[in-house]
Write a protein that holds these residues in place. Structure first.
Motif, PDB file in Angstrom:
ATOM      1  N   ASN A   1      35.712  23.118 106.150  1.00  0.00           N
ATOM      2  CA  ASN A   1      34.685  22.083 105.970  1.00  0.00           C
ATOM      3  C   ASN A   1      35.382  20.836 105.413  1.00  0.00           C
ATOM      4  O   ASN A   1      36.607  20.776 105.383  1.00  0.00           O
ATOM      5  CB  ASN A   1      33.558  22.589 105.047  1.00  0.00           C
ATOM      6  CG  ASN A   1      34.094  23.113 103.722  1.00  0.00           C
ATOM      7  OD1 ASN A   1      34.729  22.373 102.976  1.00  0.00           O
ATOM      8  ND2 ASN A   1      33.873  24.387 103.434  1.00  0.00           N
ATOM      9  N   GLU A   2      34.594  19.865 104.931  1.00  0.00           N
ATOM     10  CA  GLU A   2      35.178  18.583 104.509  1.00  0.00           C
ATOM     11  C   GLU A   2      35.848  18.618 103.147  1.00  0.00           C
ATOM     12  O   GLU A   2      36.525  17.671 102.754  1.00  0.00           O
ATOM     13  CB  GLU A   2      34.127  17.463 104.554  1.00  0.00           C
ATOM     14  CG  GLU A   2      32.913  17.656 103.644  1.00  0.00           C
ATOM     15  CD  GLU A   2      31.912  18.671 104.179  1.00  0.00           C
ATOM     16  OE1 GLU A   2      32.073  19.869 103.863  1.00  0.00           O
ATOM     17  OE2 GLU A   2      30.983  18.274 104.888  1.00  0.00           O
ATOM     18  N   LEU A   3      35.712  19.729 102.402  1.00  0.00           N
ATOM     19  CA  LEU A   3      36.244  19.730 101.033  1.00  0.00           C
ATOM     20  C   LEU A   3      37.729  20.071 100.953  1.00  0.00           C
ATOM     21  O   LEU A   3      38.216  20.957 101.651  1.00  0.00           O
ATOM     22  CB  LEU A   3      35.485  20.716 100.154  1.00  0.00           C
ATOM     23  CG  LEU A   3      34.063  20.318  99.764  1.00  0.00           C
ATOM     24  CD1 LEU A   3      33.485  21.339  98.792  1.00  0.00           C
ATOM     25  CD2 LEU A   3      34.027  18.922  99.137  1.00  0.00           C
ATOM     26  N   MET A   4      38.417  19.358 100.075  1.00  0.00           N
ATOM     27  CA  MET A   4      39.817  19.690  99.778  1.00  0.00           C
ATOM     28  C   MET A   4      39.938  20.333  98.411  1.00  0.00           C
ATOM     29  O   MET A   4      40.805  21.165  98.190  1.00  0.00           O
ATOM     30  CB  MET A   4      40.675  18.429  99.801  1.00  0.00           C
ATOM     31  CG  MET A   4      40.913  17.953 101.200  1.00  0.00           C
ATOM     32  SD  MET A   4      42.436  17.009 101.311  1.00  0.00           S
ATOM     33  CE  MET A   4      43.662  18.241 101.639  1.00  0.00           C
TER      34      MET A   4
ATOM     35  N   ILE B   1      34.265  25.507  97.629  1.00  0.00           N
ATOM     36  CA  ILE B   1      35.194  25.360  98.765  1.00  0.00           C
ATOM     37  C   ILE B   1      34.682  26.125  99.981  1.00  0.00           C
ATOM     38  O   ILE B   1      34.802  25.667 101.119  1.00  0.00           O
ATOM     39  CB  ILE B   1      36.614  25.848  98.374  1.00  0.00           C
ATOM     40  CG1 ILE B   1      37.195  24.987  97.260  1.00  0.00           C
ATOM     41  CG2 ILE B   1      37.543  25.886  99.590  1.00  0.00           C
ATOM     42  CD1 ILE B   1      37.512  23.558  97.637  1.00  0.00           C
ATOM     43  N   VAL B   2      34.090  27.277  99.755  1.00  0.00           N
ATOM     44  CA  VAL B   2      33.574  28.059 100.891  1.00  0.00           C
ATOM     45  C   VAL B   2      32.363  27.359 101.518  1.00  0.00           C
ATOM     46  O   VAL B   2      32.240  27.295 102.742  1.00  0.00           O
ATOM     47  CB  VAL B   2      33.186  29.501 100.454  1.00  0.00           C
ATOM     48  CG1 VAL B   2      32.526  30.265 101.601  1.00  0.00           C
ATOM     49  CG2 VAL B   2      34.410  30.255  99.954  1.00  0.00           C
ATOM     50  N   LEU B   3      31.494  26.802 100.681  1.00  0.00           N
ATOM     51  CA  LEU B   3      30.225  26.282 101.201  1.00  0.00           C
ATOM     52  C   LEU B   3      30.300  24.884 101.784  1.00  0.00           C
ATOM     53  O   LEU B   3      29.446  24.505 102.597  1.00  0.00           O
ATOM     54  CB  LEU B   3      29.160  26.306 100.097  1.00  0.00           C
ATOM     55  CG  LEU B   3      28.733  27.696  99.611  1.00  0.00           C
ATOM     56  CD1 LEU B   3      27.649  27.555  98.551  1.00  0.00           C
ATOM     57  CD2 LEU B   3      28.233  28.559 100.776  1.00  0.00           C
ATOM     58  N   GLY B   4      31.263  24.074 101.353  1.00  0.00           N
ATOM     59  CA  GLY B   4      31.323  22.694 101.836  1.00  0.00           C
ATOM     60  C   GLY B   4      30.459  21.785 100.977  1.00  0.00           C
ATOM     61  O   GLY B   4      29.621  22.252 100.189  1.00  0.00           O
ATOM     62  N   ALA B   5      30.671  20.455 101.162  1.00  0.00           N
ATOM     63  CA  ALA B   5      30.113  19.473 100.225  1.00  0.00           C
ATOM     64  C   ALA B   5      28.601  19.569 100.028  1.00  0.00           C
ATOM     65  O   ALA B   5      28.113  19.556  98.900  1.00  0.00           O
ATOM     66  CB  ALA B   5      30.496  18.076 100.677  1.00  0.00           C
ATOM     67  N   GLU B   6      27.867  19.659 101.126  1.00  0.00           N
ATOM     68  CA  GLU B   6      26.416  19.578 100.983  1.00  0.00           C
ATOM     69  C   GLU B   6      25.850  20.793 100.247  1.00  0.00           C
ATOM     70  O   GLU B   6      25.134  20.659  99.247  1.00  0.00           O
ATOM     71  CB  GLU B   6      25.797  19.450 102.371  1.00  0.00           C
ATOM     72  CG  GLU B   6      24.412  18.857 102.312  1.00  0.00           C
ATOM     73  CD  GLU B   6      23.837  18.676 103.708  1.00  0.00           C
ATOM     74  OE1 GLU B   6      24.576  18.212 104.607  1.00  0.00           O
ATOM     75  OE2 GLU B   6      22.649  19.024 103.891  1.00  0.00           O
ATOM     76  N   ARG B   7      26.195  21.965 100.728  1.00  0.00           N
ATOM     77  CA  ARG B   7      25.663  23.173 100.069  1.00  0.00           C
ATOM     78  C   ARG B   7      26.258  23.341  98.678  1.00  0.00           C
ATOM     79  O   ARG B   7      25.613  23.864  97.775  1.00  0.00           O
ATOM     80  CB  ARG B   7      25.910  24.405 100.953  1.00  0.00           C
ATOM     81  CG  ARG B   7      24.990  24.389 102.185  1.00  0.00           C
ATOM     82  CD  ARG B   7      25.162  25.627 103.020  1.00  0.00           C
ATOM     83  NE  ARG B   7      24.791  26.839 102.304  1.00  0.00           N
ATOM     84  CZ  ARG B   7      25.299  28.046 102.568  1.00  0.00           C
ATOM     85  NH1 ARG B   7      26.196  28.182 103.536  1.00  0.00           N
ATOM     86  NH2 ARG B   7      24.922  29.111 101.887  1.00  0.00           N
ATOM     87  N   ALA B   8      27.490  22.899  98.483  1.00  0.00           N
ATOM     88  CA  ALA B   8      28.095  22.979  97.145  1.00  0.00           C
ATOM     89  C   ALA B   8      27.264  22.158  96.162  1.00  0.00           C
ATOM     90  O   ALA B   8      26.938  22.617  95.067  1.00  0.00           O
ATOM     91  CB  ALA B   8      29.531  22.478  97.184  1.00  0.00           C
TER      92      ALA B   8
ATOM     93  N   LEU C   1      36.370  16.664  95.967  1.00  0.00           N
ATOM     94  CA  LEU C   1      37.187  15.687  96.707  1.00  0.00           C
ATOM     95  C   LEU C   1      37.241  16.111  98.172  1.00  0.00           C
ATOM     96  O   LEU C   1      37.449  17.296  98.474  1.00  0.00           O
ATOM     97  CB  LEU C   1      38.604  15.617  96.117  1.00  0.00           C
ATOM     98  CG  LEU C   1      38.679  15.232  94.624  1.00  0.00           C
ATOM     99  CD1 LEU C   1      40.133  15.184  94.164  1.00  0.00           C
ATOM    100  CD2 LEU C   1      37.986  13.902  94.334  1.00  0.00           C
ATOM    101  N   THR C   2      37.041  15.139  99.061  1.00  0.00           N
ATOM    102  CA  THR C   2      36.933  15.479 100.484  1.00  0.00           C
ATOM    103  C   THR C   2      38.178  15.076 101.270  1.00  0.00           C
ATOM    104  O   THR C   2      39.011  14.294 100.799  1.00  0.00           O
ATOM    105  CB  THR C   2      35.714  14.785 101.137  1.00  0.00           C
ATOM    106  OG1 THR C   2      35.980  13.383 101.183  1.00  0.00           O
ATOM    107  CG2 THR C   2      34.435  15.045 100.362  1.00  0.00           C
TER     108      THR C   2
ATOM    109  N   SER D   1      35.129  10.916  96.770  1.00  0.00           N
ATOM    110  CA  SER D   1      34.961  11.687  95.533  1.00  0.00           C
ATOM    111  C   SER D   1      33.465  11.829  95.286  1.00  0.00           C
ATOM    112  O   SER D   1      32.752  10.831  95.282  1.00  0.00           O
ATOM    113  CB  SER D   1      35.559  10.942  94.350  1.00  0.00           C
ATOM    114  OG  SER D   1      36.848  10.491  94.669  1.00  0.00           O
ATOM    115  N   ILE D   2      33.037  13.050  95.082  1.00  0.00           N
ATOM    116  CA  ILE D   2      31.615  13.288  94.801  1.00  0.00           C
ATOM    117  C   ILE D   2      31.521  13.820  93.381  1.00  0.00           C
ATOM    118  O   ILE D   2      32.122  14.860  93.065  1.00  0.00           O
ATOM    119  CB  ILE D   2      31.032  14.327  95.794  1.00  0.00           C
ATOM    120  CG1 ILE D   2      31.205  13.839  97.232  1.00  0.00           C
ATOM    121  CG2 ILE D   2      29.570  14.631  95.464  1.00  0.00           C
ATOM    122  CD1 ILE D   2      30.974  14.916  98.287  1.00  0.00           C
TER     123      ILE D   2
END
Ligand code: AMP
Ligand code: MG
Length: 344
Positions: A280-283, A303-310, A324-325, A330-331
């Protein structure tokens, strides 16, 4: 292995480097650090290799003997929680052939917490992922891409609901299945070592390969500055600096353990639904929490779920985080209560 040790040392160096030259910030709405010995500025440090990770500890004004006690506690935790140490609680669970095994209070607490995070993450956090993790070889250095057949066969053994925790700390797991506490145990250990330090030091920086716990204050009475690595930069570049005291800062990043094959990046945090590295988009995901164990599990989950679900789960569970994506965004979670300074 060399690359991994180097990475951990650099993370630590960033944290230690940040120990210098920071003005104390107000700690509004907070009772401040627990009472601790008089600040004389006597610093002791030690490094060890536990839990497949370089552990680096720095204590300020420590009570006599504390460092030795901490190092031997690390050895004890390793002997309880390592998958590979014969006779450890985890080893006994994994080799019990479906029979119940009685575990220590420590292991029991971690397993209960792991179950909780499995449930709230809808299976994104899964300690029974062990057979799939073993195939990828990230922990023993034999990194390779499993075949589809190997991966799917191992995935059939992944189901944390089959891990039974019953009265009197009895644990059972169907024969063939196994557990890996790599996504949560370091956090638990960081919490325990922080507890041992509290009241016995004027300050401490405890680094368990990316799980950092800071206790008390720096010798000059200011808070600690902890760098969040810039995943786009080199290993000692920080994307942001957090100013904190008496808390844990835990980062999971897809750059921690990985290999590149045919131009594709394969990393060590796997999606239990597919058995493949989470894509997904997360680093990286950094969680700031008094509970390093919870932060450890939550960082892996993000990290498993990705930015939105995280972001949804962080909000629902009340965790403060910095994500961080891959496209350099940066979110920061809403109402982030810590001072954060973005570098550049
Ligand atoms: P962390 O660096 O804390 O995110 O933990 C990564 C480690 O946790 C890996 O090296 C594996 O041992 C384990 N792991 C990988 N994927 C998962 C997952 N989805 N759930 C739980 N543990 C995992
Ligand atoms: Mg983790």
């Amino acid at each position: 292995m060399k690359k991994r040790i180097f990475t951990y040392l650099l993370i630590l160096c960033t944290a230690l480097f940040c120990l210098g030259g920071c003005a104390e910030k107000s700690r509004e709405g907070d009772n401040g650090p627990a009472p601790s010995p008089e600040r004389k500025g006597v610093s002791t440090s030690n490094t060890g290799f536990f839990f497949d990770t370089v552990v680096t500890l720095r204590l300020y004004d420590a009570r006599d003997g504390l460092m030795d006690e901490i190092m031997s506690a690390c050895g004890r935790y390793e002997a309880l929680l390592s998958k590979t140490v014969e006779g450890s609680d985890v080893w006994r669970i994994n080799h019990a052939d479906g029979q119940p095994v009685q575990v220590s209070e420590e292991t029991w607490q971690i397993l209960q917490s792991a179950k909780h995070f499995y449930e709230i993450s809808d299976g994104a956090f899964s300690i029974t992922l062990a057979p799939v993790i073993a195939l990828w070889g990230f922990t023993d250095g034999s990194e390779r891409m499993p075949t589809d057949e190997e991966r799917l066969t191992a995935l059939a053994l992944v189901d944390d609901s089959q891990l039974k925790l019953e009265g009197d700390r009895m644990v059972s797991l169907p024969a063939g299945m196994s557990i890996d506490l790599g996504g949560i145990a370091k956090g638990y250990i960081a919490d325990k070592i922080a507890e041992m330090s509290e009241g016995n030091v004027s300050g401490a920086v405890l680094n368990f390969g990316g799980n950092v716990y800071v206790v008390g204050l720096k010798p000059d009475g200011s808070e600690y500055r902890i760098g969040i690595r810039d995943p786009q930069g080199t290993e000692n570049d920080s994307k942001a600096i957090l100013t904190v005291h008496d808390t844990s800062v835990v980062t999971s990043g897809i750059y921690e353990r990985y290999f590149i094959k045919d131009g594709v990046w394969y990393h060590h945090i796997l999606d239990p639904k597919t058995g493949m590295p989470a894509e997904n988009e997360l680093m990286s995901a950094t969680i700031v929490s008094k509970s390093s164990m919870e932060a450890d599990a939550m960082a892996t989950i993000c990290i498993v779920l990705g930015a939105e679900r995280a972001q949804e789960i962080l909000k629902a569970q009340g965790f403060d985080a910095v994500l961080l994506t891959k496209d350099n965004q940066s979110i920061v979670t809403d109402a982030f209560p810590y001072q954060i300074h973005f570098v550049q």
